[in-house]
Design an enzyme around this catalytic site. Structure first.
Site, PDB file in Angstrom:
ATOM      1  N   SER A  24     -10.597   0.104   3.207  1.00  0.00           N
ATOM      2  CA  SER A  24      -9.896  -0.167   4.473  1.00  0.00           C
ATOM      3  C   SER A  24      -9.355   1.147   5.019  1.00  0.00           C
ATOM      4  CB  SER A  24      -8.710  -1.103   4.245  1.00  0.00           C
ATOM      5  OG  SER A  24      -9.157  -2.336   3.755  1.00  0.00           O
ATOM      6  N   ARG A  58       0.814  -1.227   0.000  1.00  0.00           N
ATOM      7  CA  ARG A  58       0.000   0.000   0.000  1.00  0.00           C
ATOM      8  C   ARG A  58       0.848   1.280   0.000  1.00  0.00           C
ATOM      9  NH1 ARG A  58      -2.958  -3.513  -0.790  1.00  0.00           N
ATOM     10  NH2 ARG A  58      -5.066  -3.839  -0.008  1.00  0.00           N
ATOM     11  N   GLU A  90      -4.851   4.348   6.058  1.00  0.00           N
ATOM     12  CA  GLU A  90      -4.485   4.117   4.655  1.00  0.00           C
ATOM     13  C   GLU A  90      -4.832   5.324   3.773  1.00  0.00           C
ATOM     14  OE1 GLU A  90      -5.410   0.135   2.810  1.00  0.00           O
ATOM     15  OE2 GLU A  90      -6.411   1.394   1.346  1.00  0.00           O
TER      16      GLU A  90
END
Ligand code: EPU
Length: 379
Positions: A267, A190, A371
């Site tokens: 998320s 990520r 995130e």
């Protein structure tokens, strides 16, 4: 000694720029310009305040001209594409918002190209429909094609980094445009060198596909189970896409305007990697709280990756926390998604995020990191 604070009022404010002439210049660049817009509607979480100018660029030429102008004039610029990994603060943005609305997708036998603003799932669907395999596990992910390398989007065992051929970037310091190979992007879980950086803007992505129409080898346990195949097997890409979309829908991770469980940024926290040296302490804390329990964990660089969703749930924040009536809650289908039930503000989302982060830290000594990119505030 000089009083440093005495200088503050005399410093040129970075936000001194003329709205009217800036708007005119952006129209000249080919952008569609709107004034005084609320930004909530540009993000999937649907929170955030206003901006004085929103300039929508539907061609790469307009996008490049607009951003070069804004950068040369040092006008604060916020770039928004799909808005699915972005939380804008309630104060909004005191500058120009560029909406990246390019959309062209070009198919080839082994490599396809997409302009940055192309809706990511349209790109995936187009390849699957054309009998090209490789992207199907990344079905149903909200957002734009250009955002996928920035945070190395991944799902169901495939990361964009593994199928990315190269990206075309606008270097915002020099104004130059160049193709950059995947290996230069510093891709990780990520993350990439492009994340949390203002230095470059993705204009196009090229992705590798396979003309045999077969999926990438299926590795994610949930997906092998759903498809009833062995690990590493391949299936027709369309079959894998359907299975992934079904799994994602079950978790509220496919956008649906009528379903508040999908008013999220996906998320909200990345899965934490606990460094090797801390693993035994964390595992002891988990056992102390929960007894002898199987902890989902995966090997990672320098440590062990735990599941943020699992930790959140076990720290006492169940699906739907804190419950009916709250304006910001965890999704009723997946604890990792923070959702806006219709009237949440950015500060409601931020305070829920802090409660969850602090609770997980308190219970297990594990730090969760957001995130999405936040604008105007920090979690
Ligand atoms: N779990 C819970 N409670 C929940 C949800 C999950 O206990 O409410 C447990 C599950 O039982 C499982 C574990 O958490 O043991 C992992 O859950 P899941 O398989 O749903 O995957 P995830 O790790 O939560 C990651 C990605 C998703 C991606 C899925 C599928 C991150 C932060 N998230 O989720 O990506 O779609 O795997 O590959 O890496 C995103 O990044 O925005 C995103 C949605």
């Amino acid at each position: 000694m000089l009083d440093a604070t005495a200088h503050v009022g005399r410093l040129p404010s970075p936000s001194v720029w003329d709205v009217n002439s800036t708007a005119d210049r952006l129209v000249d660049a080919g952008a569609f310009v709107s004034r005084d817009l609320n930004l909530a509607g540009f993000t999937t979480l649907r929170v955030g305040g206003p901006a004085p100018i929103v300039a929508e660029c539907s061609t790469t030429q307009a996008l490049v001209d607009a951003v070069r102008f804004l950068d040369a004039a040092s006008i604060p610029t916020l770039l928004i594409a799909g808005g699915s990994n972005l939380v804008i603060g309630d104060a909004g943005w005191d500058g120009v918002v560029i909406r990246i609305a390019t959309s062209v997708v070009r198919l080839g036998d082994n490599v396809i190209a997409a302009e940055a603003g192309a809706v990511w799932d349209d790109v995936v669907a187009t390849t699957v429909d054309a009998g090209l395999g490789g992207l199907e596990c990344l079905s149903g992910i909200p957002g734009s094609a250009g955002a996928t390398p920035v945070q190395n989007v991944g799902a169901y065992g495939v990361e964009v980094g593994s199928v990315l051929h190269r990206v075309r970037l606008l270097d915002r310091r020099s104004g130059e445009i160049r193709w950059v190979e995947t290996s230069e992007l510093g891709l990780g879980y990520r993350t990439s060198v492009l994340k949390h950086s203002e230095d470059a803007l993705v204009l196009d992505v090229e992705l590798q596909v396979s003309p045999d129409g077969l999926s990438a080898p299926i590795r994610y346990r949930e997906l092998t189970t759903t498809l009833s195949v062995g690990e590493g097997d391949q299936v027709p890409a369309a079959q894998a896409r359907d299975a992934v979309l079904g799994l994602r829908r079950g978790k509220g991770m496919v956008l649906d305007a009528a379903d508040h469980d999908t008013w999220s940024a996906g998320s909200f926290f990345t899965n934490p990697v606990v460094p090797d040296a801390e693993v035994s302490t964390v595992m002891a804390a988990i056992t102390r709280q929960l007894g002898d329990i199987a902890v989902p964990s995966y090997p990672a660089d320098g440590g062990v990756k735990l599941s943020a969703g699992w930790l959140i749930e076990r720290a006492g924040f169940g699906k739907g926390y804190p419950g009916n009536g709250a304006v910001a809650t965890l999704s009723t289908k997946h604890t990792l998604a923070l959702t806006n039930r219709g009237s949440a503000s950015a500060s409601d989302i931020a305070s829920l995020a802090r409660t969850v982060r602090d609770g997980v830290r308190g219970a297990f000594g594990v730090e969760l990191f957001p995130e999405p990119v936040t604008v105007g505030f920090k979690i």
